[in-house]
Design an enzyme around this catalytic site. Structure first.
Site, short mmCIF file in Angstrom:
data_model
loop_
_atom_site.label_atom_id
_atom_site.label_comp_id
_atom_site.label_asym_id
_atom_site.label_seq_id
_atom_site.Cartn_x
_atom_site.Cartn_y
_atom_site.Cartn_z
N HIS A 79 -2.43 -2.28 -1.69
CA HIS A 79 -2.37 -3.01 -2.96
C HIS A 79 -0.94 -3.32 -3.36
O HIS A 79 -0.68 -3.61 -4.52
CB HIS A 79 -3.04 -2.20 -4.08
CG HIS A 79 -4.51 -1.96 -3.83
ND1 HIS A 79 -5.10 -0.73 -3.95
CD2 HIS A 79 -5.49 -2.79 -3.42
CE1 HIS A 79 -6.39 -0.82 -3.66
NE2 HIS A 79 -6.65 -2.07 -3.33
N HIS A 80 -0.01 -3.25 -2.39
CA HIS A 80 1.39 -3.48 -2.79
C HIS A 80 1.59 -4.92 -3.25
O HIS A 80 2.52 -5.23 -3.98
CB HIS A 80 2.36 -3.15 -1.65
CG HIS A 80 2.40 -4.17 -0.55
ND1 HIS A 80 1.37 -4.30 0.36
CD2 HIS A 80 3.30 -5.12 -0.23
CE1 HIS A 80 1.67 -5.29 1.18
NE2 HIS A 80 2.83 -5.80 0.86
N LYS A 108 -6.40 -9.32 1.26
CA LYS A 108 -6.88 -10.48 2.01
C LYS A 108 -7.32 -10.06 3.40
O LYS A 108 -6.66 -9.27 4.07
CB LYS A 108 -5.73 -11.50 2.13
CG LYS A 108 -6.15 -12.83 2.66
CD LYS A 108 -6.75 -13.70 1.58
CE LYS A 108 -7.42 -14.93 2.17
NZ LYS A 108 -8.76 -14.61 2.75
N LYS A 117 0.17 -8.04 9.06
CA LYS A 117 0.14 -9.46 9.41
C LYS A 117 0.66 -10.32 8.25
O LYS A 117 1.52 -11.18 8.43
CB LYS A 117 -1.32 -9.83 9.72
CG LYS A 117 -1.52 -11.17 10.35
CD LYS A 117 -3.01 -11.49 10.52
CE LYS A 117 -3.75 -10.50 11.39
NZ LYS A 117 -5.12 -10.97 11.74
N LYS A 153 -10.32 -5.87 4.73
CA LYS A 153 -11.27 -6.28 5.79
C LYS A 153 -12.66 -5.80 5.40
O LYS A 153 -12.81 -4.74 4.80
CB LYS A 153 -10.87 -5.66 7.13
CG LYS A 153 -11.47 -6.36 8.32
CD LYS A 153 -10.80 -7.71 8.49
CE LYS A 153 -10.79 -8.27 9.86
NZ LYS A 153 -9.67 -9.21 10.07
N SER A 212 -5.31 -19.64 5.06
CA SER A 212 -6.13 -19.10 3.96
C SER A 212 -5.30 -19.04 2.68
O SER A 212 -5.78 -19.30 1.58
CB SER A 212 -6.62 -17.69 4.29
OG SER A 212 -7.80 -17.74 5.05
N1 GLU Z 1 -10.11 -12.86 9.91
C1 GLU Z 1 -8.85 -13.49 10.05
C2 GLU Z 1 -7.80 -12.50 10.51
O1 GLU Z 1 -8.11 -11.46 11.05
C3 GLU Z 1 -8.45 -14.28 8.82
C4 GLU Z 1 -8.20 -13.52 7.57
C5 GLU Z 1 -8.00 -14.39 6.34
O2 GLU Z 1 -7.89 -15.59 6.46
O3 GLU Z 1 -7.97 -13.81 5.26
O4 GLU Z 1 -6.63 -12.75 10.42
#
Ligand code: GLU
Length: 485
Positions: free
Chosen positions: A78-79, A84, A108, A120, A376
């Site tokens: 949550h930083h 996402k 990422k 996730k 995204s």
């Molecule tokens: N599922 C994709 C990933 O692993 C996209 C995640 C996203 O767009 O939030 O990067």
């Protein structure tokens, strides 16, 4: 020794083919970078752990019977908010996997400068066993669970497609969220990867494959790096094997082929196809659409034991299916010079040293497959700003270009052809801007990672450099919050 029934911190049994649980493998890589940094231990611990995970079980009526479905959503960090990351539908989903994947999302996002924490989700089903209507019921029920526990929302946590899901599922999620939450003005930003009429952005479907292409191209054009791994500079004629012909693998293969590479093998779950002369990616896709499989494609030889093709000679191996595909068992046989990670976690931590010792360059997942989340981010920006990219400036830009072209024509006394004029005058539309933003994000992140790798002698590989890039940026956010002085 392979742990066949390893138990994770969360109490889940790891699948048999894992050498160590997935989250432990991610953390092993994290630790390799963390020991090279001066950050306080408590801060590194805070960055490493998963902040929250919601495990739910809910009933859904399937063909007249009640079925209890297991599902998760993990918010690793949550930083920065929102969290996402995608939602996957697979029979093999478990808590350890969802947590590990959410951790990879944190790193990422940091690597490619997307201001989100990692998340996730997963539903433990094989989508092939359900009708469209049943999948819709499961997806909508899952969304309601997330709403009730505050695990979804444009400012909280924003899911996206992942393995087994796509724009259709995202549309159901968006519609359910809007229905339940009512008057929230930014409601459409609760999920990305949506169809265009529902607030999606052009270029999102291809984004992960296109981002992978930009990242591989950047590495192949890096003369110093190519010298290090004994490879010629440039993409032209490089031989490529791709594992996975889903959204990521298909687009990666397509863009690499368009960029001049030769696709000599494609691996799917039911077999592989190989051809030294190159496989026409579009023709293979058409064959798969008519027959339901890539196997028996007329332009290539079918190999029944698909994964054996991972060990074939090639310049670039692109694992873009699932995690844990290259383990210490097959790593000694890998002959590729570059492993370009399209999937999340395809190389198990214990295989990494074997591959690095062989001189193989691993372009890590947290950088190379970040194109999806970059776009995204653009979709989310579009949703919360309520305006299509290019709407304000396209015509204005065209007007300026037109005046400039007219001036050049007048001053030189020469006329351009209508095609040349169109090319010079055309203003950027949404897709142009998205692709350009993606390209810039991938190139910028590449050079940030390489600067770390090149200037710190104790950094031995690109994944560790990427982890350092991510950890430093996340640490900086905590310092800014004043939590760690
Ligand atoms: N599922 C994709 C990933 O692993 C996209 C995640 C996203 O767009 O939030 O990067």
């Amino acid at each position: 020794m392979a742990a066949t029934s390893a138990t994770t911190a969360s109490g889940n049994s790891a699948p048999k083919y894992f050498e160590i649980p997935f989250f432990a493998s991610v953390n092993e890589n994290f630790n390799k970078a963390a020991v090279l940094l001066d950050h306080p231990k408590g801060l590194l611990d805070q960055i490493r752990v998963c902040n929250s995970v919601y495990y739910m079980q809910f009933p859904v009526r399937i063909k007249g019977e009640i079925q209890v479905i297991s599902a998760w959503r993990a918010e690793h960090s949550h930083h920065k908010l929102p969290c996402k990351g995608g939602i996957r539908y697979s029979e093999n989903v478990n808590q350890d996997e969802v947590i590990a994947l959410s951790a990879l999302m944190t790193y990422k996002c940091a690597v490619v400068n997307v201001p989100f924490g990692g998340g996730k989700g997963g539903i433990k089903i094989n989508p092939k066993n359900y009708s469209e209507e049943e999948l819709e019921r499961i997806t909508r029920r899952y969304t309601v669970e997330l709403i009730h526990k505050n695990f979804i929302g444009p400012a909280v946590d924003v899911p996206a497609p992942d393995y087994g899901t796509g724009a259709r599922e995202m549309a159901w999620i968006a519609d359910t969220y809007q229905t339940f939450v009512g008057k929230e003005i930014d409601a459409l930003g609760c999920v990305t990867g949506k169809p265009i009429p529902l607030g999606g952005v052009h270029g999102r479907t291809e984004a992960t494959g296109r981002g992978l292409f930009f990242g591989v191209r950047e590495a192949l054009n890096d003369a110093e790096l190519m010298k290090k791994i004994n490879m010629s500079v440039g993409m032209e004629g490089k031989t490529v094997i791709v594992q996975g012909f889903g959204n990521v693998g298909y687009h990666a293969a397509k863009f690499l082929q368009e960029g001049g590479a030769t696709i000599i093998g494609i691996i799917e779950w039911d077999g592989a196809v190989v051809s030294a002369n190159g496989i026409d990616v579009e023709a293979l896709d058409a064959h798969r659409k008519t027959t339901g499989s890539i196997t028996n494609f007329h332009g290539a030889t079918t190999v029944k034991q698909g994964n054996s093709v991972l060990e074939y000679e090639c310049d670039i191996l692109v694992p873009s299916a699932l995690e844990s595909q290259i383990t210490k068992f097959n790593a000694p046989n890998i002959k590729a010079k570059i492993i370009a990670e399209g999937a999340n976690g395809p190389v198990v931590a214990s295989a990494e040293d074997i591959l690095l010792e062989k001189g193989i360059l691993i372009i890590p997942d947290m950088y190379l497959n970040a194109g999806g989340v970059v776009v995204s981010y653009f979709e989310w920006l579009k949703n919360i700003s309520h305006v299509r990219f290019g709407r304000m400036d396209k015509r204005f830009e065209e007007g300026g270009n037109f005046r400039l072209v007219s001036l050049v024509e007048r001053m030189t006394g020469q006329s351009l052809t209508p095609e040349e004029k169109n090319m010079l005058i055309r203003g950027a539309d949404e897709e142009d801007l998205v692709n350009s933003g993606l390209e810039d994000s991938m190139i910028t992140a590449y050079h940030e990672i390489m600067a770390i790798w090149r200037t710190r002698p104790n950094v031995k590989d690109m994944r560790t450099a990427a982890f350092i890039s991510a950890i430093d940026k996340i640490a900086h956010s905590y310092f800014q919050m004043g939590i760690f002085p």
